[in-house]
Write a protein that holds these residues in place. Structure first.
Motif, mmCIF file in Angstrom:
data_model
loop_
_atom_site.group_PDB
_atom_site.id
_atom_site.type_symbol
_atom_site.label_atom_id
_atom_site.label_comp_id
_atom_site.label_asym_id
_atom_site.label_seq_id
_atom_site.Cartn_x
_atom_site.Cartn_y
_atom_site.Cartn_z
ATOM 1 N N VAL A 42 13.279 -2.753 0.050
ATOM 2 C CA VAL A 42 12.895 -3.098 1.415
ATOM 3 C C VAL A 42 12.937 -4.617 1.518
ATOM 4 O O VAL A 42 12.374 -5.316 0.674
ATOM 5 N N GLU A 43 13.616 -5.105 2.540
ATOM 6 C CA GLU A 43 13.640 -6.541 2.812
ATOM 7 C C GLU A 43 12.954 -6.800 4.144
ATOM 8 O O GLU A 43 13.294 -6.178 5.147
ATOM 9 N N GLY A 103 10.978 -22.257 8.606
ATOM 10 C CA GLY A 103 12.263 -21.654 8.301
ATOM 11 C C GLY A 103 12.225 -20.139 8.354
ATOM 12 O O GLY A 103 11.225 -19.530 8.719
ATOM 13 N N VAL A 104 13.336 -19.544 7.959
ATOM 14 C CA VAL A 104 13.463 -18.095 7.898
ATOM 15 C C VAL A 104 13.288 -17.684 6.440
ATOM 16 O O VAL A 104 13.953 -18.221 5.551
ATOM 17 N N TYR A 105 12.381 -16.732 6.217
ATOM 18 C CA TYR A 105 12.047 -16.269 4.875
ATOM 19 C C TYR A 105 12.351 -14.781 4.758
ATOM 20 O O TYR A 105 12.407 -14.063 5.758
ATOM 21 N N LYS A 106 12.488 -14.348 3.512
ATOM 22 C CA LYS A 106 12.700 -12.930 3.229
ATOM 23 C C LYS A 106 11.915 -12.546 1.990
ATOM 24 O O LYS A 106 11.967 -13.239 0.980
ATOM 25 N N MET A 107 11.188 -11.448 2.091
ATOM 26 C CA MET A 107 10.566 -10.850 0.913
ATOM 27 C C MET A 107 11.322 -9.559 0.623
ATOM 28 O O MET A 107 11.523 -8.737 1.525
ATOM 29 N N ARG A 108 11.759 -9.424 -0.622
ATOM 30 C CA ARG A 108 12.469 -8.216 -1.044
ATOM 31 C C ARG A 108 11.589 -7.462 -2.036
ATOM 32 O O ARG A 108 11.189 -8.014 -3.068
ATOM 33 N N PHE A 109 11.301 -6.216 -1.720
ATOM 34 C CA PHE A 109 10.469 -5.354 -2.545
ATOM 35 C C PHE A 109 11.362 -4.309 -3.207
ATOM 36 O O PHE A 109 12.137 -3.634 -2.526
ATOM 37 N N LEU A 115 3.478 -1.236 4.061
ATOM 38 C CA LEU A 115 2.899 0.104 3.997
ATOM 39 C C LEU A 115 4.048 1.052 3.693
ATOM 40 O O LEU A 115 5.037 1.081 4.415
ATOM 41 N N LEU A 116 3.905 1.829 2.639
ATOM 42 C CA LEU A 116 5.064 2.482 2.051
ATOM 43 C C LEU A 116 4.823 3.944 1.721
ATOM 44 O O LEU A 116 3.771 4.313 1.210
ATOM 45 N N SER A 117 5.817 4.766 2.003
ATOM 46 C CA SER A 117 5.895 6.117 1.460
ATOM 47 C C SER A 117 7.327 6.292 0.958
ATOM 48 O O SER A 117 8.144 5.381 1.087
ATOM 49 N N ARG A 118 7.646 7.445 0.416
ATOM 50 C CA ARG A 118 8.989 7.636 -0.152
ATOM 51 C C ARG A 118 10.075 7.631 0.914
ATOM 52 O O ARG A 118 11.218 7.302 0.630
ATOM 53 N N PHE A 119 9.726 7.980 2.158
ATOM 54 C CA PHE A 119 10.730 8.117 3.207
ATOM 55 C C PHE A 119 10.454 7.264 4.441
ATOM 56 O O PHE A 119 11.092 7.461 5.477
ATOM 57 N N LEU A 171 0.844 -1.188 0.000
ATOM 58 C CA LEU A 171 0.000 0.000 0.000
ATOM 59 C C LEU A 171 0.881 1.241 0.000
ATOM 60 O O LEU A 171 1.742 1.395 0.867
ATOM 61 N N ASN A 172 0.680 2.095 -0.987
ATOM 62 C CA ASN A 172 1.362 3.381 -1.072
ATOM 63 C C ASN A 172 0.562 4.329 -0.192
ATOM 64 O O ASN A 172 -0.416 4.926 -0.626
ATOM 65 N N THR A 173 0.968 4.430 1.072
ATOM 66 C CA THR A 173 0.207 5.231 2.027
ATOM 67 C C THR A 173 0.366 6.729 1.785
ATOM 68 O O THR A 173 -0.480 7.511 2.205
ATOM 69 N N ALA A 174 1.420 7.132 1.115
ATOM 70 C CA ALA A 174 1.626 8.554 0.817
ATOM 71 C C ALA A 174 0.571 9.064 -0.155
ATOM 72 O O ALA A 174 0.123 10.205 -0.058
ATOM 73 N N MET A 175 0.182 8.211 -1.103
ATOM 74 C CA MET A 175 -0.778 8.618 -2.123
ATOM 75 C C MET A 175 -2.157 8.002 -1.908
ATOM 76 O O MET A 175 -3.102 8.323 -2.622
ATOM 77 N N GLY A 176 -2.256 7.073 -0.952
ATOM 78 C CA GLY A 176 -3.539 6.434 -0.664
ATOM 79 C C GLY A 176 -3.985 5.467 -1.738
ATOM 80 O O GLY A 176 -5.180 5.347 -2.000
ATOM 81 N N VAL A 177 -3.030 4.760 -2.368
ATOM 82 C CA VAL A 177 -3.349 3.821 -3.442
ATOM 83 C C VAL A 177 -2.558 2.525 -3.247
ATOM 84 O O VAL A 177 -1.552 2.506 -2.545
ATOM 85 N N PRO A 178 -2.994 1.447 -3.887
ATOM 86 C CA PRO A 178 -2.201 0.214 -3.852
ATOM 87 C C PRO A 178 -0.848 0.419 -4.533
ATOM 88 O O PRO A 178 -0.726 1.215 -5.467
ATOM 89 N N GLY A 179 0.151 -0.286 -4.065
ATOM 90 C CA GLY A 179 1.483 -0.254 -4.680
ATOM 91 C C GLY A 179 1.528 -1.241 -5.830
ATOM 92 O O GLY A 179 2.056 -2.339 -5.694
#
Length: 139
Positions: free
Chosen positions: A109-110, A85-91, A127-131, A34-42
């Protein structure tokens, strides 16, 4: 919060309920950007899923994908492949922001997490914004 933003959130939540009711076999692991800065899905964000080898601590790539128009990437992993196990998602957040004409402090982002009971369903949203960014374990 604006009425427009509340309406977007309401529509989004209702869409979640409709999608889960119509879906077939569900991946035991899901994500939602979710692009929380713009209020839209990423949407249209590249991501990858990795599992750590317990003996060497090296990461093995399981799959790659791209989020859909709703910010989701369905079918990340099958129930058979989903083991403790241990997992990682990298965006690939830097690429995402560039495609919409913005810059970002974070080139990627990992999110690293532990799966102890693969019989459960796990949801790992971003949940994401530019900063800034945040995540949590959903269900």
């Amino acid at each position: 919060m604006s009425a427009q933003r509340l309406q977007q959130l309401k529509g989004h939540l209702l869409h979640d309920n409709k999608m889960s009711a119509m879906a077939g076999p569900v991946s035991p692991l899901s994500t939602h950007v979710l692009n929380t800065a713009m209020g839209v899905p990423g949407s249209n964000m590249s991501l990858s899923l990795h599992r750590q080898d317990p003996s060497t601590e090296a990461w093995s790539l399981i799959t790659t994908g791209t989020t859909n128009e709703d910010g989701r990437c369905p079918g990340l992993i099958s129930k058979q492949m989903f083991v403790p196990g241990v997992y990682k998602m990298r965006f690939e957040t830097g690429q995402y922001w560039e495609t919409i004409g913005e810059s970002s402090f974070y080139p990627y982002v990992e999110i690293v997490f532990i799966i102890k009971d693969p019989g459960q369903r796990y949801h790992v949203p971003l949940l994401l914004s530019r900063f800034s960014y945040s995540t949590y374990r959903g269900s």
